[in-house]
Design a protein around this motif. Structure first.
Motif, PDB file in Angstrom:
ATOM      1  N   UNK A 158      -4.763  -9.869  -0.247  1.00 43.18           N
ATOM      2  CA  UNK A 158      -4.772  -8.621  -0.997  1.00 43.18           C
ATOM      3  C   UNK A 158      -5.519  -7.589  -0.163  1.00 43.18           C
ATOM      4  N   UNK A 159      -5.222  -6.331  -0.416  1.00 40.70           N
ATOM      5  CA  UNK A 159      -5.789  -5.240   0.380  1.00 40.70           C
ATOM      6  C   UNK A 159      -6.635  -4.337  -0.492  1.00 40.70           C
ATOM      7  N   UNK A 196       3.907 -11.041  -0.928  1.00 45.16           N
ATOM      8  CA  UNK A 196       3.305  -9.717  -0.860  1.00 45.16           C
ATOM      9  C   UNK A 196       1.875  -9.788  -0.358  1.00 45.16           C
ATOM     10  N   UNK A 197       1.479  -8.741   0.345  1.00 45.86           N
ATOM     11  CA  UNK A 197       0.071  -8.413   0.554  1.00 45.86           C
ATOM     12  C   UNK A 197      -0.195  -7.293  -0.436  1.00 45.86           C
ATOM     13  N   UNK A 198      -0.867  -7.617  -1.537  1.00 42.01           N
ATOM     14  CA  UNK A 198      -0.947  -6.701  -2.669  1.00 42.01           C
ATOM     15  C   UNK A 198      -2.099  -5.723  -2.494  1.00 42.01           C
ATOM     16  N   UNK A 199      -1.770  -4.435  -2.565  1.00 41.26           N
ATOM     17  CA  UNK A 199      -2.788  -3.396  -2.475  1.00 41.26           C
ATOM     18  C   UNK A 199      -3.435  -3.173  -3.833  1.00 41.26           C
ATOM     19  N   UNK A 200      -4.715  -2.892  -3.811  1.00 41.17           N
ATOM     20  CA  UNK A 200      -5.466  -2.597  -5.040  1.00 41.17           C
ATOM     21  C   UNK A 200      -5.299  -1.121  -5.367  1.00 41.17           C
ATOM     22  N   UNK A 241       0.795  -1.224   0.000  1.00 40.34           N
ATOM     23  CA  UNK A 241       0.000   0.000   0.000  1.00 40.34           C
ATOM     24  C   UNK A 241       0.825   1.271   0.000  1.00 40.34           C
ATOM     25  N   UNK A 242       1.932   1.282   0.736  1.00 40.32           N
ATOM     26  CA  UNK A 242       2.779   2.473   0.808  1.00 40.32           C
ATOM     27  C   UNK A 242       3.774   2.546  -0.350  1.00 40.32           C
ATOM     28  N   UNK A 243       3.639   1.637  -1.304  1.00 41.37           N
ATOM     29  CA  UNK A 243       4.547   1.565  -2.453  1.00 41.37           C
ATOM     30  C   UNK A 243       3.759   1.689  -3.766  1.00 41.37           C
TER      31      UNK A 243
END
Length: 333
Positions: free
Chosen positions: A70-71, A32-36, A10-12
């Motif tokens: 995923x986030x 990874x916990x991948x941000x949408x 998320x911060x990337x």
């Protein structure tokens, strides 16, 4: 087998997805916990476009990275928030914002959360982390007085909006993990209890444990893990530092991150006041078997320096629970 350690992207989101993957692999993250957000994951494409999904899988495989969660925090924030205003326009896509009509934004956000469950299943992620927003966060100071009926209506509103979303999560075999966080329907211990009661303790709805928010509220984070053990679906590793000195206060005083006049700040893991040893011991004791996801935030440190430092801290302090009690040998004859 040691516990997986992942990086929350998320911060990337300003960095191309493949570049984040390359950094994460070089530093030694397991996944990874991948941000949408950014080009990291378009949930609509992931839910509907096989070629898009295969391209994401190929990039992850190229760098030897796994995905457990995923986030979609930013979209989730809009489902229950009241008011919906320019702050929300800055965090969601044009597709969700539309004409900006508040109820339209809420309904489109809820639909995207449903699609996120489908995308998670297709990507092989077991959990979607996120926010809910809240109709009643604006009443947190309780002045002018908010009646019990107004508060109850906030929980009822949350339940009415999230039950249909949870139906889709259940259909797809994916769980939703709310990050207990200021501005959400659950932001501390008792509001978490009230939230789970409001949603009827549905199995699909659980928690993303992030102790950085509990630290500055001076909550018992390990005790929270014990009491909500069956609802801990994901764990964030993020730290915070308190600076309550008689002038600096818990609510932040409308000051920016990193300002020394703030009462607290997010800091790189291991540099704050969170009792990580107690937390790491407790997640093992309650049987949590998912990853620890490093959510890196520190206004005073460059992320390319801080993220690998945070990973080293976790690796050095996160231990695997034993397979047998240490005193088992004493019973042998």
């Amino acid at each position: 087998m040691s516990r997986l350690v992942t990086l929350f992207t998320g911060q990337w989101a300003d960095m191309p997805f493949e570049e984040v993957c390359r950094h994460a692999a070089e530093w030694g993250f397991d996944g990874l916990e991948i941000a949408c957000s950014g080009d990291h994951l378009d949930v609509w494409a992931a839910a509907e476009d096989d070629a898009y999904l295969e391209a994401k899988r190929a990039t992850l495989a190229k760098y030897g990275l796994r995905v457990y969660a995923i986030s979609n925090h930013l979209t989730g924030q809009c489902v229950c928030d009241d008011p919906i205003d320019e702050r929300h326009r800055g965090i969601v896509s044009a597709r969700i914002w539309g004409d900006g009509d508040p109820e339209g934004v809420r309904r489109r956000a809820a639909e995207e959360l449903k699609v996120t469950a489908v995308a998670a299943r297709r990507l092989g992620a077991q959990v979607v982390t996120g926010f809910t927003g809240s109709k009643i966060w604006k009443y947190v100071a309780m002045f002018p007085p908010a009646s019990a009926e107004m508060i109850a209506d906030g929980y009822a509103d949350f339940a009415a909006r999230f039950h249909p979303v949870m139906d889709v999560f259940e259909e797809n075999g994916v769980k939703f993990a709310l990050e207990v966080h200021p501005s959400e329907i659950a932001y501390d211990y008792w509001t978490t209890r009230a939230t789970l009661e409001a949603i009827g303790h549905r199995e699909a709805f659980g928690l993303n444990f992030d102790p950085s928010h509990m630290n500055w509220q001076q909550l018992d984070a390990p005790g929270f893990l014990v009491d909500f053990a069956d609802r801990i679906y994901h764990v964030h590793c993020k730290d915070s530092k308190r600076r309550f000195n008689g002038r600096n206060a818990p609510l932040g005083s409308h000051l920016p991150w990193g300002d020394p006049r703030r009462g607290w700040d997010f800091v790189s893991a291991g540099r704050g006041d969170v009792d990580w040893e107690a937390i790491f011991r407790t997640i093992g004791a309650i049987g949590y078997d998912g990853p620890v996801s490093v959510e890196w935030e520190d206004a005073g440190m460059d992320r390319l320096t801080g993220a690998p430092q945070a990973l080293r801290f976790v690796r050095e302090n996160l231990f695997t629970p034993p397979t047998a009690a240490f005193d088992a040998a004493f019973s042998r004859h």
